[in-house]
Design an enzyme around this catalytic site. Structure first.
Site, short mmCIF file in Angstrom:
data_model
loop_
_atom_site.label_atom_id
_atom_site.label_comp_id
_atom_site.label_asym_id
_atom_site.label_seq_id
_atom_site.Cartn_x
_atom_site.Cartn_y
_atom_site.Cartn_z
N SER A 112 0.83 -1.21 0.00
CA SER A 112 0.00 0.00 0.00
C SER A 112 0.86 1.25 0.00
O SER A 112 0.44 2.29 -0.50
CB SER A 112 -0.88 0.06 1.26
OG SER A 112 -1.77 -1.01 1.29
N HIS A 133 -2.53 -3.63 -6.41
CA HIS A 133 -3.01 -3.19 -5.10
C HIS A 133 -4.51 -3.43 -4.97
O HIS A 133 -5.31 -2.70 -5.56
CB HIS A 133 -2.66 -1.71 -4.90
CG HIS A 133 -2.95 -1.21 -3.52
ND1 HIS A 133 -3.58 -0.01 -3.27
CD2 HIS A 133 -2.71 -1.76 -2.30
CE1 HIS A 133 -3.70 0.15 -1.97
NE2 HIS A 133 -3.18 -0.88 -1.36
N ASN A 183 -5.37 6.04 -1.57
CA ASN A 183 -4.84 6.45 -0.27
C ASN A 183 -4.31 7.87 -0.30
O ASN A 183 -4.40 8.59 0.70
CB ASN A 183 -3.74 5.48 0.18
CG ASN A 183 -4.31 4.18 0.72
OD1 ASN A 183 -5.44 4.16 1.21
ND2 ASN A 183 -3.57 3.11 0.60
N1 LIG Z 1 -4.98 -4.70 5.49
C1 LIG Z 1 -5.39 -3.94 4.49
O1 LIG Z 1 -6.46 -3.32 4.55
C2 LIG Z 1 -4.54 -3.81 3.25
C3 LIG Z 1 -5.13 -3.27 2.09
C4 LIG Z 1 -4.37 -3.20 0.92
C5 LIG Z 1 -3.06 -3.63 0.92
N2 LIG Z 1 -2.50 -4.15 2.07
C6 LIG Z 1 -1.09 -4.64 1.98
O2 LIG Z 1 -1.12 -6.04 1.93
C7 LIG Z 1 0.05 -6.57 2.54
C8 LIG Z 1 -0.35 -7.55 3.63
O3 LIG Z 1 -1.17 -6.89 4.56
P1 LIG Z 1 -2.17 -7.69 5.50
O4 LIG Z 1 -3.03 -6.68 6.15
O5 LIG Z 1 -2.79 -8.81 4.76
O6 LIG Z 1 -1.13 -8.26 6.59
P2 LIG Z 1 -1.30 -9.51 7.53
O7 LIG Z 1 -0.32 -9.33 8.62
O8 LIG Z 1 -2.74 -9.74 7.86
O9 LIG Z 1 -0.83 -10.74 6.61
C9 LIG Z 1 0.51 -10.96 6.23
C10 LIG Z 1 0.73 -12.46 6.14
O10 LIG Z 1 2.04 -12.69 5.62
C11 LIG Z 1 2.57 -13.82 6.30
N3 LIG Z 1 4.03 -13.80 6.20
C12 LIG Z 1 4.92 -13.11 6.93
N4 LIG Z 1 6.16 -13.37 6.52
C13 LIG Z 1 6.06 -14.26 5.50
C14 LIG Z 1 7.01 -14.93 4.68
N5 LIG Z 1 8.32 -14.72 4.81
N6 LIG Z 1 6.55 -15.77 3.75
C15 LIG Z 1 5.24 -16.01 3.60
N7 LIG Z 1 4.30 -15.41 4.35
C16 LIG Z 1 4.72 -14.54 5.29
C17 LIG Z 1 2.06 -13.68 7.71
O11 LIG Z 1 2.11 -14.93 8.39
C18 LIG Z 1 0.66 -13.17 7.49
O12 LIG Z 1 -0.29 -14.20 7.42
C19 LIG Z 1 0.84 -5.38 3.03
O13 LIG Z 1 1.79 -5.02 2.06
C20 LIG Z 1 -0.23 -4.31 3.16
O14 LIG Z 1 0.31 -3.00 3.04
C21 LIG Z 1 -3.22 -4.27 3.22
#
Ligand SMILES: NC(=O)c1ccc[n+]([C@@H]2O[C@H](COP(=O)([O-])OP(=O)(O)OC[C@H]3O[C@@H](n4cnc5c(N)ncnc54)[C@H](O)[C@@H]3O)[C@@H](O)[C@H]2O)c1
Length: 498
Positions: A112, A133, A183
């Site tokens: 993001s 995204h 954003n």
């Molecule tokens: N949460 C939101 O609303 C949102 C919206 C758009 C984009 N994003 C982006 O999406 C991405 C993930 O965010 P999220 O909210 O899903 O986070 P999250 O913490 O819910 O999920 C991340 C996942 O990655 C896994 N992980 C960590 N290290 C790892 C590795 N080395 N190999 C494989 N898996 C691994 C974790 O176990 C976890 O399940 C980020 O870049 C975030 O900026 C989030």
């Protein structure tokens, strides 16, 4: 798919529902089981709500194969990383993928706020790295921002855009700039709302109501901040501030303090609102707690008009219909003076001329349902309370605003629309893309460029110029493109398109 957390599980579901086989990798076996559980739960809910047949559920679930390591992704055409928003983790994934993928396989990142370009630069084949995204919840939200960098091969941008469309999403193709479209527009507007709260410009309930009832957005900014998380919002603002500078992106001190205090929104039990209390009065959308203490509506009202406001007759008629005695003669005694004002306020002049500065309140009819109650520097608290009771009696919801340019609704809306115009003026996104990002990514019923076309660019110029003159902040100065819309009588929706 790498990472099956909040976003990754949803994105895996999107691909599987779209008919594509998915191989999912997580940090460890426990996280993998948890991630597969999120997907199962979501598909089961779809079946129990009658939105998916049991056969489709089984087919979709059958397309997602859990796997133990990156090596299991060697045959993939596209890998999307959805791991936590930390560059070292993303870098490790991208360099690890270089060892296992075909050189022409595409690596997409769901970041993001990190630089897609920096993520790409960590790859031995940066031309195949792109941003894809998705928005939360991924199975529901239609927007996908497809982010190309100076290194991305054009064919990769085209392939990912086509793929997003094939998955039933609406892709908006942009270059790599902090916050992309959604954003970069949402956060400064939310930040401004916090500043209005912390400077005492308006109450939290009134700020949220001004946006839902006055602008028609589905959620007020403070409620939305609690949902997104104040910590996440602060982190994105810091990235935007670093990229663009200026007051719009400088995090409001209150945002930092609440985050420092661990009061980061719904997920922590409290943010701008408190979600831990059983008392519904503490939650958002519960109306003004002060309503119970309000006096009864006044028995008699003097209605005056700010010279530029044309709606004094309409207002006087409404008040009379509610059974309240109305006089238009400033010399007559009455319980309350209402100055019918336009969207720029101006209660003080008529109130002083009538010799009743303390018991005069401005009233601006924003919509048929919402009134802004405008307090001048000498307006008493009793007069404000009486005016709110009067609004209740007329069946209007009300928000209190100081007598400042744009009042409350305009002060929230027009700088937001200005940011959208600046993005178009910068050549970053076309008007239709700006609107698509905010409607499909943020749930706006109409996008900011459509809102601007409806309000009229001349109106936006007037409010912004007044805000700029009052506060001296260059962030409020009307953008030159706004002046172009007015001078050439062109629609913001058409000019300059791409
Ligand atoms: N949460 C939101 O609303 C949102 C919206 C758009 C984009 N994003 C982006 O999406 C991405 C993930 O965010 P999220 O909210 O899903 O986070 P999250 O913490 O819910 O999920 C991340 C996942 O990655 C896994 N992980 C960590 N290290 C790892 C590795 N080395 N190999 C494989 N898996 C691994 C974790 O176990 C976890 O399940 C980020 O870049 C975030 O900026 C989030």
């Amino acid at each position: 798919m790498i990472g099956l957390g909040t976003m990754g599980a949803g994105i895996a579901e999107v691909f599987a529902r779209g008919g594509l086989p998915v191989t999912a990798v997580e940090a460890d076996a426990g996280a993998l089981a948890r991630g597969m559980g999120i997907i199962d739960g979501s598909l089961n809910r779809a079946v129990s709500r009658g939105r998916m047949s049991e056969q489709d559920r089984a087919e979709v679930a059958g397309r997602i194969t859990p796997a133990g390591s990156l090596a299991d992704l060697s045959g993939a055409d596209l890998v999307i990383e959805v791991v936590p928003e930390q560059m070292p983790i993303k870098r490790e994934i991208v360099t690890g993928l270089d060892q296992v993928l075909r050189p022409d396989a595409i690596i997409a990142t769901n970041t993001s706020s990190l630089s897609v370009t920096t993520i790409a630069a960590h790859s031995a084949h940066p031309d195949r790295v792109i941003g894809m995204h998705f928005f939360n919840p991924a199975p529901v939200m239609k927007l996908v921002e497809v982010v190309t960098t100076v290194l991305t091969a054009p064919s990769v941008g085209a392939a990912v855009t086509d793929l997003a469309r094939a998955l039933g999403k609406t892709p908006v193709q942009v270059t790599d700039r902090a916050g992309f479209v959604a954003n970069a527009l949402l956060l400064p507007y939310l930040n401004h709302a916090i500043r209005l709260l912390e400077t005492g410009y308006a109450s939290r309930e009134d700020i949220d109501l001004a946006v839902t009832a006055g602008i028609g957005l589905p959620m007020g900014p403070l409620t939305l901040l609690d949902l997104i998380g104040l910590d996440t919002s602060l982190a994105v603002l810091e990235v935007l501030q670093h990229e663009f500078g200026g007051s719009r992106y400088t995090p409001a001190p209150l945002l930092r303090r609440l985050t420092d205090a661990g009061r980061v929104g719904r997920k922590s039990g409290a943010g701008f609102y408190d979600y831990r209390q059983a008392d519904p009065g503490q939650g958002p959308g519960s109306g003004q707690a002060s309503n119970q203490d309000q006096p009864a509506a006044p028995g008699s009202v003097t209605v005056l008009a700010e010279p530029a406001a044309a709606r004094a007759d309409e207002l006087a008629g409404l008040i009379e219909q509610a059974g309240i005695t109305v006089t238009r003669d400033p010399g007559q005694p009455s319980d309350l003076v209402i100055v019918a004002v336009g969207p720029d306020g101006g209660v003080t002049g008529p109130a002083t001329a009538a010799g009743r500065p303390n018991d005069a309140v401005g009233l601006h009819l924003v919509t048929p349902e919402l009134a802004e109650i405008v307090a001048g520097p000498r307006t008493s608290e009793q007069a404000v309370s009486a005016a709110r009771a009067l609004a209740d009696r007329l069946g209007l919801r009300s928000v209190r605003s100081p007598d400042r340019p744009g009042l409350l609704v305009g002060a929230l809306l027009y700088p937001h629309l200005r940011d959208a115009v600046a993005m178009v003026g910068d050549g970053y996104a076309a008007p239709a893309d700006v609107d698509a990002a905010m409607t499909l990514g943020c749930g706006y019923p109409r996008g900011p460029m459509t809102l601007l076309a409806e309000a009229g660019p001349d109106r936006a110029v007037a409010v912004l110029a007044a805000m700029h003159a009052a506060y001296g902040d260059p962030a409020f100065a009307p953008h030159p493109l706004l002046a172009d819309y007015v001078a050439a009588a062109v629609s913001p929706l058409e000019y300059p398109g791409r």
